[in-house]
Enzyme design. Structure first.
Site, PDB file in Angstrom:
ATOM      1  N   ASP A   1      15.681  20.063  60.885  1.00 41.83           N
ATOM      2  CA  ASP A   1      15.221  19.152  60.208  1.00 41.83           C
ATOM      3  C   ASP A   1      14.454  19.398  58.594  1.00 41.83           C
ATOM      4  OD1 ASP A   1      12.475  17.080  59.474  1.00 41.83           O
ATOM      5  OD2 ASP A   1      11.031  17.836  60.747  1.00 41.83           O
TER       6      ASP A   1
ATOM      7  N   HIS B   1      14.067  16.794  63.787  1.00 42.21           N
ATOM      8  CA  HIS B   1      13.159  16.146  64.291  1.00 42.21           C
ATOM      9  C   HIS B   1      12.645  15.380  64.765  1.00 42.21           C
ATOM     10  CE1 HIS B   1      10.096  14.921  61.368  1.00 42.21           C
ATOM     11  NE2 HIS B   1       9.878  13.244  61.649  1.00 42.21           N
TER      12      HIS B   1
ATOM     13  N   SER C   1       5.414  14.402  61.902  1.00 39.06           N
ATOM     14  CA  SER C   1       5.968  13.404  61.626  1.00 39.06           C
ATOM     15  C   SER C   1       4.737  12.921  60.149  1.00 39.06           C
ATOM     16  CB  SER C   1       6.914  13.001  61.601  1.00 39.06           C
ATOM     17  OG  SER C   1       7.779  12.310  60.847  1.00 39.06           O
TER      18      SER C   1
END
Length: 384
Positions: free
Chosen positions: A282, A312, A181
């Site tokens: 995501d 995600h 991320s």
């Protein structure tokens, strides 16, 4: 096209979420336990959540991994906290353990949340599966420490490893970067900075659902990112949170800079070989795919995988519960193991797969379909 004029691809898939993900999303959204709070006010809850998931849903592996906390001294004298993980490796022919390759790992959390010690078992698994010394870096967090402070810490950690990794049993000549991320952003930015500044050579980069475009728009010549619209409301990482993370990290006028949004870098040539992992559900899916495509176009060997039905942060959250999460973790650790154990300029199966299967195998049909849909849109889709 449906009767409403929207393509079927724009609708979230029905019934494809695994039961652990459905239960997790129901709990998160029902409690509204994170949304709508100031970033600093989210930290305690996020820390509790990450520790809990790490305790109950982490991959269980046998084998010993030593670990400890250390302060990495930057060139200006400031100290950067880190936790090291060293797997037990059989002694070499000399009877002594050989120095291990080094992975610098940057945690996720929107540049503002998370921490380098919260996912202790996950970091241990990285060390075990990669056979490498892993340095989990505690870079400074926004909004108190906005861009470029966290990125500076990440690069200083790389410089430290190139000088001092031997003190932990690591090999300063075999370095890689990885992150998930926001940490994927920081890993990619660290690789860019090392290239541009003549910094330590990096053998590989593993980017898990990386946030490589904080503007929310596609890079030069790229199409839009429909996954922002498709997946930006119901799958935990929402457009509202993305906006909040971007606002906390860097002012809008800086977000198109490559050191904030590496997808927008004018030239990605000369970067280390990469693995980019994304999740079908995501909102960051398309920017990860676009980054892999641009790396390939620049001549960088790059593998790309999009995991169907995943959301995600699936790799770090549930590698012990979801086979896809375990597979993606093993894939990323194995990719860097391959790169770090090659001669400095050697080829590998990564080079072959990047050219032989441009959509990456796992989820490749979905990736190709997503790519076709993306090309239908001509304009960028900002967060929100």
């Amino acid at each position: 096209m449906s009767k409403t004029g929207k393509s079927e691809q724009e609708r979230p898939p029905a019934g494809r979420l695994a039961l652990p993900l459905r239960l997790l999303l129901a709990a998160v959204h029902a409690g509204a336990w994170m949304t709508g709070r100031p970033l600093a006010g989210m930290r305690g809850r996020m820390a509790t959540f990450m520790r809990a998931m790490d305790a109950v849903a982490c991959l269980r592996l046998s084998g010993r991994v030593d670990s400890g906390d250390i302060d990495l001294q930057a060139e200006d004298g400031r100290l950067i906290p880190a936790r090291w993980y060293r797997p037990e490796i059989e002694a070499g022919e000399s009877g002594r353990a050989e120095p291990l390759p080094v992975i610098l790992y940057y945690h996720g959390g929107g540049f503002a949340l998370g921490g380098h010690r919260l996912r202790h078992r996950y970091n241990r698994a990285w060390a075990q599966l990669s056979g490498c010394l892993v340095l989990s870096v505690g870079y400074r967090l926004a909004p108190e420490h906005g861009f470029p402070k966290g990125a500076d810490d990440a690069y200083e950690a790389l410089l430290w490893a190139s000088r001092e990794a031997g003190s932990l049993g690591g090999d300063p000549a075999r370095l890689a970067v990885a992150g998930e991320s926001a940490g994927g952003n920081i890993a990619a930015v660290t690789a860019l900075r090392a290239r541009d500044a003549g910094g330590p050579p990096i053998r590989g980069q593993a980017l898990l659902y990386p946030a490589v475009d904080l503007t929310g728009r596609g890079g030069p010549g790229a199409a839009s990112q429909p996954s922002l619209r498709q997946n930006g409301r119901q799958y935990m990482l929402t457009l509202r949170l993305l906006r909040q993370f971007a606002d906390g990290y860097a002012p809008e006028e800086l977000r198109a800079q490559p050191q904030v949004s590496p997808l927008l870098a004018p030239d990605l040539g000369g970067l280390p070989p990469a693995l980019v992992v994304t999740a079908e559900l995501d909102p960051l899916r398309d920017q990860g795919r676009l980054y892999a495509e641009r790396l390939r176009a620049a001549g960088v060997p790059a593998e790309y995988r999009c995991y169907a039905g995943m959301i995600h942060d699936f790799t770090a959250m549930m590698p012990g519960w979801l086979p896809e999460a375990e597979q993606s973790l093993r894939q990323a650790a194995g990719f860097l193991n391959d790169r770090l154990r090659l001669p400095a300029h050697g080829g590998s199966r990564a080079d072959a797969s990047a050219s032989d299967d441009p959509d990456g195998g796992i989820g490749s049909a979905a990736a190709r379909q997503q790519g076709e849909e993306t090309r239908e849109h001509e304009h960028g889709q900002p967060f929100g």
